[in-house]
Motif scaffolding. Structure first.
Motif, PDB file in Angstrom:
ATOM      1  N   HIS A  86      -3.517   5.327  -1.497  1.00 38.51           N
ATOM      2  CA  HIS A  86      -4.125   5.917  -0.617  1.00 38.51           C
ATOM      3  C   HIS A  86      -4.041   7.414  -0.509  1.00 38.51           C
ATOM      4  CE1 HIS A  86      -7.087   5.507   3.271  1.00 38.51           C
ATOM      5  NE2 HIS A  86      -7.316   6.713   2.513  1.00 38.51           N
ATOM      6  N   TYR A 131      -9.410  -2.405   1.603  1.00 37.95           N
ATOM      7  CA  TYR A 131      -8.441  -2.274   0.617  1.00 37.95           C
ATOM      8  C   TYR A 131      -8.613  -3.661   0.001  1.00 37.95           C
ATOM      9  CZ  TYR A 131      -5.604   1.491   2.699  1.00 37.95           C
ATOM     10  OH  TYR A 131      -5.006   2.396   3.450  1.00 37.95           O
ATOM     11  N   GLU A 132      -8.839  -4.729   0.878  1.00 34.10           N
ATOM     12  CA  GLU A 132      -8.984  -6.123   0.410  1.00 34.10           C
ATOM     13  C   GLU A 132     -10.241  -6.129  -0.711  1.00 34.10           C
ATOM     14  OE1 GLU A 132      -6.750  -8.583   3.746  1.00 34.10           O
ATOM     15  OE2 GLU A 132      -8.958  -8.434   3.539  1.00 34.10           O
ATOM     16  N   LEU A 179      -2.042  -0.534  -4.407  1.00 32.19           N
ATOM     17  CA  LEU A 179      -3.028   0.217  -4.162  1.00 32.19           C
ATOM     18  C   LEU A 179      -2.587   1.772  -3.547  1.00 32.19           C
ATOM     19  CD1 LEU A 179      -6.476   0.667  -4.037  1.00 32.19           C
ATOM     20  CD2 LEU A 179      -6.140   0.056  -1.582  1.00 32.19           C
ATOM     21  N   ILE A 196       1.031  -1.105   0.079  1.00 34.28           N
ATOM     22  CA  ILE A 196      -0.026   0.013   0.287  1.00 34.28           C
ATOM     23  C   ILE A 196       0.776   1.266  -0.121  1.00 34.28           C
ATOM     24  CG2 ILE A 196      -1.895   1.294   1.247  1.00 34.28           C
ATOM     25  CD1 ILE A 196      -2.704  -1.443   0.015  1.00 34.28           C
TER      26      ILE A 196
END
Length: 397
Positions: free
Chosen positions: A98, A387-388, A96, A3
């Motif tokens: 953020h 997230y998952e 990902l 992440i």
């Protein structure tokens, strides 16, 4: 799961958003997430020197890594071409991103790079989609959305809101978005044994037998100080007695900070008011610990991290309904809520100060609620689940 957290700065001079990224990153790393924060070395917008940190290399911190980049060419806007270049080259190494902030050149550019490089990203608006915030520089923001930010919002895997109210009122500019409502967290502070020493260091004024009202937040127009100060004057003129500590500053807008100080110097509250500036660590804990009532009459707050910090410290809160966790405060029975009107704020505070036993009772309820709902551990678990879910959804596409 790898992440990437992207934020214009994690310097604590910028207040809650910077602290949130640090605390969330630690909580995620504690639960096994491979996490990197990318940010600039910005450390204030009024001539402060940049952060003294290594640049463009991983810096270990609390189980995760931070990669700082030089803030240039315009320090006020916390931009970094080198950060963008690094993201373009390394986007494929992460699952990902953020991204924290909208209407910020860095967050806008990094979202554009992520979308181009097919790196899914979450946007956290930080209240910038609140209609009250959008009215500031309205025409400029309309152009900004049309040219840049609208595509970023539409292309986001999700928008991260920190309260139901923020999600409800936020503008999407016609985009259909997936919304995550996950609150911010707070750490339960270790009690300070020598509270008196810290109060002496801060030179807190007034009679120790009188209740202490605490404002602990950034000093900026949206916080409602032009409502709070007249409300406190109204109580004082009516015979109410208290001590008032204003703990905060605004290095990004020193002129406004100075105006508030001058306003208090001319006020009948001057002899009972302590202006501490920005406080952290044990001094901050000591203030929260000794305060009888925490006040924040903001016009709008997407969450209100300072309110949650007061609650977990066991301090009853008196806030406006512009602070978007006001329904949770009412649900917890942890304080009082009013409209953003001087008379209503004065009545609210006067009611709270009228019963010290009730203050303590509501403070205890506030702490119980905050420990259950605002712990970083629980919030990190929610975030990992989000997230998952996003990654599983994308794998099915």
């Amino acid at each position: 799961m790898r992440i990437l957290q992207i934020v214009p700065s994690i310097s604590l001079v910028y207040g809650g958003p910077s602290q949130m990224v640090r605390s969330l990153s630690k909580a995620l790393a504690d639960r096994g997430v491979d996490l990197t924060v990318v940010t600039t070395d910005s450390n204030g917008d009024s001539g402060q020197p940049p952060l003294d940190v290594p640049l463009d290399r991983p810096v270990p911190q609390d189980g995760y890594q931070v990669r700082y980049f030089r803030c240039s060419p315009f320090r006020r806007y916390k931009f970094s071409p080198k950060l963008l270049g690094w993201l373009w080259q390394n986007a494929g190494e992460f699952d990902l991103a953020h991204i924290h902030a909208l209407f910020s050149p860095l967050s806008t550019a990094t979202a554009t790079v992520a979308r181009t490089r097919q790196l899914p990203y979450i946007l956290r608006p930080l209240g910038t989609l609140d209609p009250a915030d959008l009215r500031k520089k309205k025409r400029l923001k309309q152009v900004y959305v049309k040219l840049l930010e609208g595509a970023n919002i539409a292309g986001a895997a999700a928008l991260h809101f920190t309260s139901e109210r923020e999600a409800e009122i936020s503008e999407r500019f016609g985009a259909e978005t997936r919304d995550l409502v996950i609150p911010l967290g707070v750490e339960s502070p270790e009690p300070v044994a020598d509270v008196g020493d810290y109060l002496n260091q801060l030179q807190v004024k007034g009679d120790e037998t009188e209740p202490l009202i605490l404002f602990l937040s950034r000093v900026e127009p949206k916080k409602g100080l032009e409502l709070l100060i007249p409300a406190l004057e109204k109580i004082w003129d009516g015979g109410g007695r208290f001590r008032f500590v204003l703990a905060g500053a605004n290095p990004q807008d020193p002129d406004y900070d100075r105006q508030i100080r001058e306003r208090i110097a001319r006020s009948p509250l001057a002899g009972q008011t302590t202006l501490t500036g920005f406080v952290t660590g044990k001094a901050k804990t000591a203030l929260l610990q000794v305060a009888d009532l925490f006040v924040l009459p903001s016009y709008y707050e997407n969450f209100g991290i300072a309110v949650a910090e007061a609650m977990v410290a066991g301090t009853a809160v008196a806030i406006s309904n512009g602070v978007h966790i006001w329904p949770q405060v009412e649900q917890a029975g942890g304080g009082w809520v009013s409209n953003c009107e001087i008379d209503e704020i004065a009545t609210m505070i006067q009611t709270a100060l009228g019963d010290r036993d009730e203050l303590r009772r509501r403070g205890a309820l506030a702490r119980d609620y905050a420990l259950e709902h605002y712990s970083w551990g629980a919030i990190a678990e929610q975030m990992i689940g989000a997230y998952e879910d996003i990654l599983r959804y994308r794998q099915r596409q």
